[in-house]
Design an enzyme around this catalytic site. Structure first.
Site, PDB file in Angstrom:
ATOM      1  N   LYS A  58       0.797  -1.224   0.000  1.00 34.91           N
ATOM      2  CA  LYS A  58       0.000   0.000   0.000  1.00 34.91           C
ATOM      3  C   LYS A  58       0.829   1.273   0.000  1.00 34.91           C
ATOM      4  O   LYS A  58       0.333   2.349  -0.358  1.00 34.91           O
ATOM      5  CB  LYS A  58      -0.968  -0.011   1.183  1.00 34.91           C
ATOM      6  CG  LYS A  58      -2.138  -0.963   0.994  1.00 34.91           C
ATOM      7  CD  LYS A  58      -3.095  -0.902   2.163  1.00 34.91           C
ATOM      8  CE  LYS A  58      -4.293  -1.831   1.954  1.00 34.91           C
ATOM      9  NZ  LYS A  58      -5.207  -1.346   0.920  1.00 34.91           N
ATOM     10  N   SER A  74       1.295  -9.502  -0.625  1.00 30.55           N
ATOM     11  CA  SER A  74       0.990  -8.085  -0.425  1.00 30.55           C
ATOM     12  C   SER A  74       1.597  -7.493   0.832  1.00 30.55           C
ATOM     13  O   SER A  74       1.816  -6.280   0.906  1.00 30.55           O
ATOM     14  CB  SER A  74      -0.528  -7.886  -0.395  1.00 30.55           C
ATOM     15  OG  SER A  74      -1.104  -8.688   0.617  1.00 30.55           O
TER      16      SER A  74
END
Length: 319
Positions: free
Chosen positions: A56, A306
């Site tokens: 992110k 991720s």
């Protein structure tokens, strides 16, 4: 870009130019043990190697770079279970912006401490992400802060889409990409890039069966709220974000739900087979590929790992 405007591939290219000044390119590694497990050529995109331990940060930096001087002066506020909050706090520190991060009561303490270390103000509110999200929307209006949605921001999607761009630059023959879905920015970015560069690439989203709001919204093509009881905070949303959904409706080829027990097993498999640390959301693509073993057999696939932000207590419990 105005809020809720669809990001384009040109936006992804602009994001890559910005991010090149702040972030190293993350590795795309292949592990023989995972090849044997899946009977495929398996490449792992190591977003757990990012400065905040999660993908992110790409979106946070790009969004912060695009704020107007007036927005930067006002400061920003966002809700997060951890990784998105770290991203905004990290990016805000880079650009000299005051950030308020609202986390739910059960937020991962490792992620909360990381947010604090970047200089952001932390507020604790509500039992889950969506409670924190509702508080943020009110506080932004009352305090004059720029509210940052963790999903419905075109700059976030363009920023995180650069991970898929790197995958296909490093390994253009990838046939399937598996990506976890919480709010959906990563999956939307994967669809945007993959379908632009090679429409034959299959993009597979993965979510916890114990937090299926994004899956149900994608499947029914309408806003659908659902219970949220997953241990994977990176996948923990009760309400969907519609901007990434609009992109996923066009570009996502399949959407898999995996059980929390499988996510924990994925954390263990990554430790054993790849000697790397994945949080449950980061392990979701691996477990979806195992579910689809017949489809992946003999193919070249990419798994987006991720994030790797586990607390010591979580790691002890999972092991």
């Amino acid at each position: 870009m105005e809020a809720h405007q669809m990001p384009t591939f040109a936006d992804v290219l602009r994001a890559r130019q910005v991010l090149g000044r702040f972030l190293p390119r993350t590795p795309l590694h292949r592990y023989p043990a995972l090849d044997r497990l899946l009977e495929a050529r398996v490449y792992v995109k190591h977003e757990n190697y990012q400065p905040i331990g999660a993908f992110k940060v790409r979106g946070g930096i790009y969004l912060m770079s695009r704020l107007s001087p007036e927005e930067r002066a006002r400061g920003v506020i966002t809700a997060s279970t951890g990784n998105h909050g770290q991203s905004i706090a990290y990016a805000a520190a880079l650009f000299g912006v005051q950030a308020v991060i609202v986390v739910p009561e059960n937020a991962n303490p490792v992620k909360v401490e990381a947010i604090r270390s970047y200089g952001a103000e932390i507020r604790v509110h509500g039992r889950d992400f969506d409670d924190a999200r509702s508080y943020c929307e009110r506080a932004a209006s009352e305090e004059g802060l720029r509210y940052i949605s963790s999903g419905d921001e075109p700059e976030l999607i363009a920023g995180v889409a650069t991970e898929t761009l790197e995958i296909l630059e490093d390994q253009p023959d990838v046939e399937m990409i598996f990506v976890p879905v919480g709010g959906g920015s990563g999956a939307a970015g994967a669809c945007l890039v993959a379908k632009t560069l090679n429409p034959s690439i299959r993009v597979i989203g993965v979510q916890s069966a114990r937090a299926p709001a994004a899956y149900l919204t994608w499947r029914h093509r309408r806003w659908t709220e659902a219970p949220m009881e997953t241990l994977a905070e990176g996948l923990a949303t009760r309400r969907p974000f519609m901007l990434p959904q609009r992109i996923m409706w066009e570009g996502l080829d399949d959407f898999i739900l995996v059980d929390d027990e499988e996510l924990v097993e994925g954390v263990r498999i990554y430790l054993e087979k790849a000697k790397t640390l994945a949080e449950p959301a980061g392990a979701a693509p691996l477990m979806a590929a195992l579910r689809l073993r017949e489809q992946v057999r003999g193919k070249t696939i990419a798994l987006i790992l991720s994030g790797g932000n586990l607390s010591p207590e979580q790691l002890r419990r999972f092991l």
